[in-house]
Design a protein around this motif. Structure first.
Motif, mmCIF file in Angstrom:
data_model
loop_
_atom_site.group_PDB
_atom_site.id
_atom_site.type_symbol
_atom_site.label_atom_id
_atom_site.label_comp_id
_atom_site.label_asym_id
_atom_site.label_seq_id
_atom_site.Cartn_x
_atom_site.Cartn_y
_atom_site.Cartn_z
ATOM 1 N N ASN A 131 -33.094 90.647 80.849
ATOM 2 C CA ASN A 131 -32.204 89.856 81.816
ATOM 3 C C ASN A 131 -31.057 89.339 80.776
ATOM 4 O O ASN A 131 -30.927 88.336 80.135
ATOM 5 N N LEU A 132 -29.893 90.339 80.879
ATOM 6 C CA LEU A 132 -28.912 90.031 79.895
ATOM 7 C C LEU A 132 -27.561 90.307 80.916
ATOM 8 O O LEU A 132 -27.494 91.458 81.477
ATOM 9 N N THR A 133 -26.580 89.507 80.754
ATOM 10 C CA THR A 133 -25.161 89.724 81.227
ATOM 11 C C THR A 133 -24.294 90.735 80.268
ATOM 12 O O THR A 133 -24.908 90.903 79.245
ATOM 13 N N LYS A 134 -23.291 91.239 80.773
ATOM 14 C CA LYS A 134 -22.557 91.924 79.852
ATOM 15 C C LYS A 134 -21.910 91.135 78.825
ATOM 16 O O LYS A 134 -21.811 91.485 77.634
ATOM 17 N N LYS A 135 -21.708 89.815 78.999
ATOM 18 C CA LYS A 135 -21.502 88.839 77.625
ATOM 19 C C LYS A 135 -22.283 88.648 76.821
ATOM 20 O O LYS A 135 -22.131 88.761 75.621
ATOM 21 N N ASP A 136 -23.675 88.696 77.416
ATOM 22 C CA ASP A 136 -24.728 88.546 76.361
ATOM 23 C C ASP A 136 -24.817 89.724 75.600
ATOM 24 O O ASP A 136 -25.305 89.729 74.443
ATOM 25 N N ILE A 137 -24.826 90.932 76.022
ATOM 26 C CA ILE A 137 -24.766 92.008 75.618
ATOM 27 C C ILE A 137 -23.684 92.172 74.161
ATOM 28 O O ILE A 137 -24.014 92.516 73.023
ATOM 29 N N ASN A 138 -22.444 91.505 74.470
ATOM 30 C CA ASN A 138 -21.496 91.504 73.605
ATOM 31 C C ASN A 138 -21.629 90.636 72.505
ATOM 32 O O ASN A 138 -21.468 90.854 71.411
ATOM 33 N N ASP A 139 -22.419 89.474 72.842
ATOM 34 C CA ASP A 139 -22.799 88.559 71.868
ATOM 35 C C ASP A 139 -23.938 88.964 70.980
ATOM 36 O O ASP A 139 -23.658 88.768 69.787
ATOM 37 N N ARG A 172 -24.974 101.968 69.026
ATOM 38 C CA ARG A 172 -25.544 103.008 69.990
ATOM 39 C C ARG A 172 -26.402 102.268 71.109
ATOM 40 O O ARG A 172 -26.368 102.788 72.264
ATOM 41 N N TYR A 173 -27.091 101.403 70.747
ATOM 42 C CA TYR A 173 -28.119 100.659 71.879
ATOM 43 C C TYR A 173 -27.240 99.804 72.872
ATOM 44 O O TYR A 173 -27.578 99.884 73.896
ATOM 45 N N LEU A 174 -26.135 99.349 72.389
ATOM 46 C CA LEU A 174 -25.495 98.312 73.058
ATOM 47 C C LEU A 174 -24.173 98.703 73.584
ATOM 48 O O LEU A 174 -23.771 97.973 74.665
ATOM 49 N N LYS A 175 -23.540 99.899 73.198
ATOM 50 C CA LYS A 175 -22.354 100.222 73.859
ATOM 51 C C LYS A 175 -22.652 100.638 75.479
ATOM 52 O O LYS A 175 -23.761 100.800 75.800
ATOM 53 N N ASN A 176 -21.571 100.994 76.215
ATOM 54 C CA ASN A 176 -21.604 101.157 77.648
ATOM 55 C C ASN A 176 -22.513 100.132 78.306
ATOM 56 O O ASN A 176 -23.666 100.491 78.896
ATOM 57 N N ASP A 177 -22.451 98.803 78.176
ATOM 58 C CA ASP A 177 -23.157 97.927 78.639
ATOM 59 C C ASP A 177 -24.630 97.753 78.404
ATOM 60 O O ASP A 177 -25.347 97.405 79.120
ATOM 61 N N GLY A 178 -25.106 98.298 77.255
ATOM 62 C CA GLY A 178 -26.449 98.414 76.788
ATOM 63 C C GLY A 178 -27.223 99.281 77.406
ATOM 64 O O GLY A 178 -28.310 99.131 77.483
ATOM 65 N N PHE A 184 -23.634 89.477 67.017
ATOM 66 C CA PHE A 184 -24.718 89.022 65.858
ATOM 67 C C PHE A 184 -25.463 89.917 65.220
ATOM 68 O O PHE A 184 -25.605 90.113 64.156
ATOM 69 N N CYS A 185 -25.757 91.502 65.912
ATOM 70 C CA CYS A 185 -26.159 92.343 65.273
ATOM 71 C C CYS A 185 -25.353 92.895 64.056
ATOM 72 O O CYS A 185 -25.848 93.493 63.064
ATOM 73 N N TYR A 186 -24.133 93.032 64.485
ATOM 74 C CA TYR A 186 -23.199 93.397 63.531
ATOM 75 C C TYR A 186 -23.000 92.754 62.263
ATOM 76 O O TYR A 186 -23.241 93.154 61.107
ATOM 77 N N VAL A 187 -22.956 91.531 62.261
ATOM 78 C CA VAL A 187 -23.193 90.357 60.871
ATOM 79 C C VAL A 187 -24.395 90.599 60.523
ATOM 80 O O VAL A 187 -24.676 90.536 59.374
ATOM 81 N N GLY A 188 -25.373 91.235 61.159
ATOM 82 C CA GLY A 188 -26.861 90.803 60.476
ATOM 83 C C GLY A 188 -27.694 92.210 60.165
ATOM 84 O O GLY A 188 -28.635 92.256 60.021
ATOM 85 N N ALA A 189 -26.590 93.325 60.253
ATOM 86 C CA ALA A 189 -27.236 94.588 60.488
ATOM 87 C C ALA A 189 -27.906 95.114 58.944
ATOM 88 O O ALA A 189 -27.377 94.313 58.006
ATOM 89 N N ARG A 208 -25.429 98.968 61.556
ATOM 90 C CA ARG A 208 -24.373 98.856 62.660
ATOM 91 C C ARG A 208 -24.244 99.956 63.686
ATOM 92 O O ARG A 208 -24.228 99.542 64.778
ATOM 93 N N ALA A 209 -24.208 100.938 63.092
ATOM 94 C CA ALA A 209 -24.007 102.217 63.997
ATOM 95 C C ALA A 209 -25.076 102.398 64.865
ATOM 96 O O ALA A 209 -24.678 102.625 66.166
ATOM 97 N N GLN A 210 -26.314 102.107 64.594
ATOM 98 C CA GLN A 210 -27.321 102.075 65.453
ATOM 99 C C GLN A 210 -27.634 100.930 66.453
ATOM 100 O O GLN A 210 -27.551 101.330 67.789
ATOM 101 N N TRP A 211 -27.114 99.938 66.016
ATOM 102 C CA TRP A 211 -27.039 98.742 67.144
ATOM 103 C C TRP A 211 -25.897 99.148 68.058
ATOM 104 O O TRP A 211 -26.069 99.105 69.356
#
Ligand code: HEC
Length: 112
Positions: free
Chosen positions: A85-93, A64-70, A97-102, A59-62
């Motif tokens: 091709n990702l919007t800010k919403k996509d990054i949050n989604d 790091r990749y995704l914070k600050n709008d990815g 997903f990565c949080y529950v599947g980390a 989770r911590a690694q994900w």
């Protein structure tokens, strides 16, 4: 003693501001999964690029990749001349997903 506690609280508040810009509770896990399957997995199949799955990182690694709008995710791909091709919403989604599947979640997701 009181001052120390106040100082610690202040530091925690300031540092949490940037960390909590991602809001996994507001993210759409299903949509995150869809993006991962359709976009990320297509390339990260071990042939075009190395295999990447939510379950391969913590989770911590994900975060790091995704914070600050990815920012870090985009930086990694720019280096490899890949345009995501990702919007800010996509990054949050994706984050939800990565949080529950980390790797350190209850049900690591391999998307296979
Ligand atoms: C067009 C191909 C392509 C797509 C689409 C793509 N990537 Fe990548 N990705 C790469 C390449 C190339 C690299 C850098 C070289 C490598 O690590 O294989 C990379 C690097 C990464 C890294 C760093 C790997 C590491 O351990 O250092 C992560 C994490 C990652 N991608 C996640 C994703 C996610 C999440 C998505 C979906 C939003 C995605 N990628 C979409 C090609 C792609």
């Amino acid at each position: 003693m009181k001052k120390v506690v106040l100082l610690i609280c202040a530091i925690l508040m300031v540092s949490s501001l940037s960390v909590f810009a991602l809001n996994r509770k507001k993210g759409d896990i299903k949509h995150g999964k869809k993006i991962f399957r359709e976009q990320c997995k297509a390339c990260h199949d071990g042939k075009h690029a190395k295999k990447v799955r939510p379950a391969y990182k913590t989770r911590a690694q994900w975060k790091r990749y995704l914070k600050n709008d990815g920012k870090k995710l985009f930086r990694k791909h720019e280096k490899a001349k890949v345009k995501l091709n990702l919007t800010k919403k996509d990054i949050n989604d994706l984050w939800s997903f990565c949080y529950v599947g980390a790797l350190d979640s209850e049900k690591p997701q391999t998307c296979d």
